[in-house]
Design a protein around this motif. Structure first.
Motif, PDB file in Angstrom:
ATOM      1  N   PHE A   1     -24.698  -8.990 -47.552  1.00  0.00           N
ATOM      2  CA  PHE A   1     -23.528  -8.989 -48.060  1.00  0.00           C
ATOM      3  C   PHE A   1     -23.046 -10.650 -47.618  1.00  0.00           C
ATOM      4  CE2 PHE A   1     -22.528  -4.433 -48.699  1.00  0.00           C
ATOM      5  CZ  PHE A   1     -23.008  -4.496 -49.926  1.00  0.00           C
ATOM      6  N   THR A   2     -23.174 -10.827 -46.293  1.00  0.00           N
ATOM      7  CA  THR A   2     -22.814 -12.281 -45.572  1.00  0.00           C
ATOM      8  C   THR A   2     -23.669 -13.068 -46.290  1.00  0.00           C
ATOM      9  OG1 THR A   2     -22.324 -11.005 -43.679  1.00  0.00           O
ATOM     10  CG2 THR A   2     -22.104 -13.384 -43.598  1.00  0.00           C
ATOM     11  N   ILE A   3     -24.767 -13.087 -46.212  1.00  0.00           N
ATOM     12  CA  ILE A   3     -25.857 -13.948 -46.799  1.00  0.00           C
ATOM     13  C   ILE A   3     -25.476 -14.417 -48.286  1.00  0.00           C
ATOM     14  CG2 ILE A   3     -28.227 -14.641 -46.789  1.00  0.00           C
ATOM     15  CD1 ILE A   3     -28.534 -13.131 -44.546  1.00  0.00           C
ATOM     16  N   LEU A   4     -25.283 -13.074 -48.866  1.00  0.00           N
ATOM     17  CA  LEU A   4     -25.014 -13.395 -50.338  1.00  0.00           C
ATOM     18  C   LEU A   4     -23.765 -14.258 -50.648  1.00  0.00           C
ATOM     19  CD1 LEU A   4     -25.331 -12.377 -53.373  1.00  0.00           C
ATOM     20  CD2 LEU A   4     -23.896 -10.412 -52.971  1.00  0.00           C
ATOM     21  N   GLY A   5     -22.815 -13.914 -49.585  1.00  0.00           N
ATOM     22  CA  GLY A   5     -21.552 -14.627 -49.846  1.00  0.00           C
ATOM     23  C   GLY A   5     -21.679 -16.128 -49.923  1.00  0.00           C
TER      24      GLY A   5
END
Lengths: 315, 411, 269
Positions: B230-234
């Motif tokens: 999720f962090t990398i997607l952000g």
């Protein structure tokens, strides 16, 4: 299969030689083509794999196997338990994994029943129930018609909740499975007398390869409950489970090879089951040929790689 | 004839006892399920029966230990199991509450803690136990009564002290390093090639006018790999918003989809382009593994994304996805903590984050104090692993079992 | 559709009908032979349609893909309703509802706790509301937090402490002096040398592997060299894993080909 003779040669052997000839000459052609610097279409590779798998299936090519210690450990555990011990087999797989792990489920069930253990079936995969029915039909109804539901074996069915289910049954079975799959109340099932939780079981076996699977059984039941845990898993996850053997995992059937070893060992010990279906042993024929082909591809690929690299250096 | 059934019963009882050549017995004596037979056929009872509260549990459980019957494994060797009996009075009546296999010397009698259940066993109540040795022929000899014993719960499970110590130490380290990072301490994270490549890949997609496909894997929202993803997607979504490239996020799980939508929406807002956020860019496909693969493969070949990013939990579908992406000619960046799938990503993708690198990547990209502090604490925990493993190796080599026992976690 | 496409479509249709007729003709006349013939033929068609992707993307693959996705999505929706809501929740919160769904009621002292997931489930659906969407973050936080907490202790125990314990292996196995060691030196799998070598590989493999995953220190000097050994250990592990997976994939192919050759075409035993 027809087992006649042609030119004095058994047709089975002739088939094997023909298959090896076709595949071998094809590989040489590939090597020659690659050495000339021509590209090989990926569809040619697919065709090779198709032939190397289909041909041994048509001529039923089989090999013999010796059980490795990690497989033998599971066998010996079932063998050493006194008759009447409670063995839980969890069907944690779906039809997509079935060709690989259904043979394990069948042979483990057959072994537990022939040793007169009381077998408890359950599923953590919804579609595992259908695979469990395959075992009930092909193993219990076919080879053990005198074994009774509720007395010699019980099917608790599927329960949603993944690891949550394991987290509960490690201390209270009935909370998650108030009835069996036929809605017979837990307390009325003779086989489950004295079974309050997984800690009362003598052996837990998880058959699967997905999530939740054997690893979750170790984490949520085997380790915290001190329950002997073994399993059979799809080859793809087997390497991940080796670190748990032997302290946290009693034994492991890894992929179709593990299943074939178990089938072989079981037939050796119980000759009355000599003519039982051995799908894993049959599957190892195509496996072996396909592996030879894949290894050849790796060798050819590496020859080309080093050739290209040398050319590059010269330039 | 109200007394006919009683007379009939007495007549049958008389016949039965006469046939056995025994004197009729008084039913008030002896356990109710004992059949009077030749006493020489009865198995020897278990001896030294002890009952105690089960340690380190939440109560409602008693542990019994005994020495096996002399006819179990020796003597006549006809004992095949043991019946466990429980009563609230030493005189009985005793109810059967479990069985133990032949050769067993211990049994844990645990019952429900739920008052509504028929097998509810209250704590702090006196109980008495007997163990019956059962022969193949069904003859039972009961042991002497053990008890009284009371069950009760323990507040602290002493068997899990090693876990407690690790949790406390690790949490303390995390808190300390997070606080340090917040105060502005410079916490170094080594560069990761896969993450450095993300920005270039997004730029390439923009130049080519083709979308970016982001696959979160098959993990559920609470899995660490998915959380890192999720962090990398952000980060990816923020760059995508800045470059005005199309983003496609097909999801395997509904909760993951919900979180992913929030993440992408926030990223677009952070990039100053909240209106460019397309709700349909993050969508649910199906929760069946290979159906999901079929759908994502189809998307790859139809949409021809310039870049495929696979971050999260992957299983058997990893190679199917990466292989199709390779056929479609996309740049591929992958990261997973699922060890079995890493080899496929290594052979089929351009960059791969191996295992924990995925978590480190989220810290590296986010530079948030919480993530950086956690990463630093993890590194110290790894250093502790190295030291403990080294100490354990020395202890085991020189035959000092105490070290391994101190680290052993009880049930 | 191109002319070739139409021809292929017609050929597929004809083959489908022929297969159906033949399979129905060879089926059990006492059973549902027409239905069974159709099912086997349809399953074979879907298998071939999916396999056709190896050649290239085509309408038959797309048909099979969409059918698979649609059926599985509907299947999981029904399953979630019947196994989670009806199977796990209804029996614990209402006797009347249990009777309505014909599942045995499970009375319990702490059943009122089950209203909490009901409330959280409703809150989760609030994301459908344009204004109240933020409320759905609360149940999400609950799910993520509780499961992470539950897993933390389990993994710490089984995957961390117990695994560290498993690396406590003696470097000197059954040590009786150098004389004994060299006089019994052999490559026997159960021998002393192999056992000691195996223990060394496990220990140093773990050590170097852990060093590779240090992120807050630059991989230079001796640390860098140990890290490089670590990546070698990882790559060898991945190679073994890859080999296992090849076996797994071939097994799945064997399963499908067994269906095609035995159950459909009837040419394999």
């Amino acid at each position: 299969m027809w087992n006649g003779h042609i030119w004095g040669m058994k047709v089975h052997n002739l088939g094997v030689i023909l298959v090896l000839l076709v595949i071998g000459s094809g590989l040489l052609w590939l090597l020659a083509r690659a050495l000339r610097g021509k590209e090989v279409d990926r569809r040619v590779i697919f065709a090779f794999i198709f032939v190397s798998v289909a041909a041994p299936l048509l001529i039923t090519m089989t090999f013999t196997f010796r059980a490795t210690p990690i497989v033998e450990a599971v066998f010996d555990k079932i063998e050493s338990l006194p008759p009447g011990s409670h063995v839980l087999i969890s069907y944690d797989f779906d039809p997509a994994m079935a060709p690989e792990v259904q043979p394990m489920a069948n042979v483990l069930t057959r072994h537990a029943l022939v040793r007169n253990h009381k077998v408890i079936f359950m599923c953590l995969f919804a579609t595992g129930q259908g695979q469990l029915n395959v075992t009930l039909r092909d193993v219990i109804a076919a080879d053990f018609p005198d074994k009774l539901d509720g007395i010699d074996y019980v099917n608790l069915g599927y329960k949603a909740g993944n690891e949550g289910v394991l987290n509960v049954i490690v201390s209270d079975f009935k909370k998650m499975f108030p009835t069996d799959v036929n809605t017979v109340p837990f307390d009325s099932i003779e086989l489950l007398d004295g079974i309050k939780s997984c800690k009362d079981l003598d052996l837990v076996i998880s058959i699967g390869g997905g999530l939740p699977g054997l690893k979750e059984w170790i984490l949520f039941v085997g380790d915290p409950g001190g329950v002997p845990t073994a399993g059979g898993v799809a080859a793809v996850v087997a390497p991940q489970l080796y670190p748990y053997y032997p302290r946290q995992l009693l034994g492991l059937l890894g992929g179709v090879k593990g299943a074939a070893e178990y089938e072989s060992h079981f037939r050796e010990r119980y000759p009355q089951f000599d003519d039982m279906p051995t799908p894993a042993i049959i599957m190892m024929g195509p496996q072996t040929i396909a592996h030879i082909v894949i290894m050849s591809f790796i060798v050819i690929g590496n020859i080309l790689y080093f050739r290209e690299r040398r050319k590059g250096r010269r330039v | 004839m109200r007394y006919r059934p009683i007379l009939l019963f007495l007549l049958i009882l008389l016949c039965f006892t006469t046939a056995l050549g025994q004197e009729p017995t008084d039913e008030t004596e002896g356990p109710p399920d004992t059949v009077v037979v030749d006493s020489s056929l009865l198995p020897a009872p278990v001896t030294n029966l002890q009952a105690r509260d089960t340690e380190d549990d939440n109560g409602h459980s008693v542990t019994l230990t005994w020495d096996v019957s002399t006819d179990d494994g020796s003597g006549r060797d006809d004992v095949y199991m043991y019946m466990i009996y429980r009563s609230m009075s030493p005189e009985g009546p005793f109810d059967s509450v479990g069985v133990a296999m032949k050769g067993a010397t211990e049994h844990v009698n645990s019952s429900s803690k739920d008052r509504a259940q028929p097998d509810f066993m209250p704590d702090h109540t006196d109980y008495y136990y007997q163990v019956g040795a059962v022969t193949v022929g069904g003859l039972i000899t009961r042991s002497d009564v053990a008890g009284p014993v009371q069950s009760y719960g323990q507040f602290f499970n002493m068997g899990r002290i090693p876990v407690f110590v690790f949790v406390v130490v690790f949490c303390a380290l995390v808190v300390f390093f997070v606080a340090s990072a917040r105060k502005g301490a410079d916490l170094y994270v080594r560069p990761l090639a896969g993450i450095e490549a993300v920005d270039d890949a997004i730029g390439r997609a923009t130049e080519m006018g083709r979308p970016i496909l982001y696959v979160l894997g098959l993990g559920t929202a609470e899995m660490v790999a998915t959380i890192a993803s999720f962090t990398i997607l952000g980060r990816v979504a923020k760059r995508v918003a800045e470059y005005q490239t199309k983003l496609i996020v097909p999801c395997y799980e509904s909760i993951v989809m919900a979180v992913a939508q929030e993440v992408v929406k926030s990223a677009y807002a952070d990039a100053g382009r909240p209106d460019d956020y397309d709700e349909d860019s993050v969508f649910f496909v199906t929760s069946l593994q290979f159906a999901y693969v079929a759908a994502v493969n189809g998307i790859m070949l139809r949409e021809l994304p310039a870049t495929n990013v696979y971050m999260g939990k992957f299983f058997a579908e990893s190679l199917l996805l990466a292989e199709t992406g390779s056929i479609a000619g996309s740049i591929q960046i992958a990261g997973t903590d699922e060890i079995a799938q890493i080899p496929f990503f290594i052979v089929a993708c351009d960059y791969t984050l191996i295992g924990e690198e995925l978590y480190a990547a989220s810290a590296y990209l986010g530079r948030e104090p919480i993530l950086l502090g956690s990463l630093k604490a993890q590194d110290l925990a790894k250093a502790a692993v190295v030291i403990i493993a080294l100490a354990g190796l020395i202890a085991t080599t020189f035959g000092w079992p105490g070290f391994a026992e101190a680290l052993h976690v009880e049930n | 559709m191109s002319r070739t496409g139409i021809v292929v479509f017609l050929v597929v249709c004809v083959l489908f009908v022929v297969s159906w007729v033949v399979k129905a003709g060879t089926g059990d006349p006492e059973g549902h032979y027409i239905r069974d013939g159709f099912l086997v033929t349809f399953a074979a068609f879907l298998t071939l349609a999916i396999m056709s992707f190896m050649y290239k993307d085509n309408p038959y693959y797309k048909f099979a893909e969409h059918l698979f996705v649609g059926v599985s999505a509907a299947y999981w929706m029904c399953l979630a309703f019947w196994s989670t809501l009806v199977g796990n929740l209804v029996p614990r919160i209402s006797e009347r509802l249990s009777n309505a769904f014909m599942v045995p009621h499970q009375p319990g002292e702490y059943n009122f706790f089950f209203y909490i997931p009901v409330i959280l489930g409703i809150l989760l659906l609030m994301r459908l509301s344009p204004k109240g969407g933020w409320i759905s973050r609360w149940p999400l936080a609950f799910i993520v937090g509780t499961t992470a907490g539950l897993n933390f202790v389990r993994y710490l125990r089984s995957d961390f402490i117990n695994q560290i314990n498993s690396t406590f292996l003696p470097l000197a196995v059954d040590w009786q002096g150098f004389g004994h060691f060299f006089s019994n030196l052999s490559l026997n799998a159960t021998g002393q040398f192999v056992a000691m070598f195996g223990n060394c590989v496990i220990f140093f493999g773990v050590l170097c592997g852990v060093i590779y995953f240090f992120f807050s220190k630059e991989h230079t000097g001796w640390f860098g060299r140990a890290s490089r050994v670590g990546i070698w250990v990882l790559m060898i592990t991945f190679g073994a894993s890859f080999g296992y997976t090849v076996m797994g994939r071939i097994s799945l192919l064997v399963g499908r080909l067994t269906f095609l050759l035995r159950d459909w075409l009837g040419i394999a035993s």
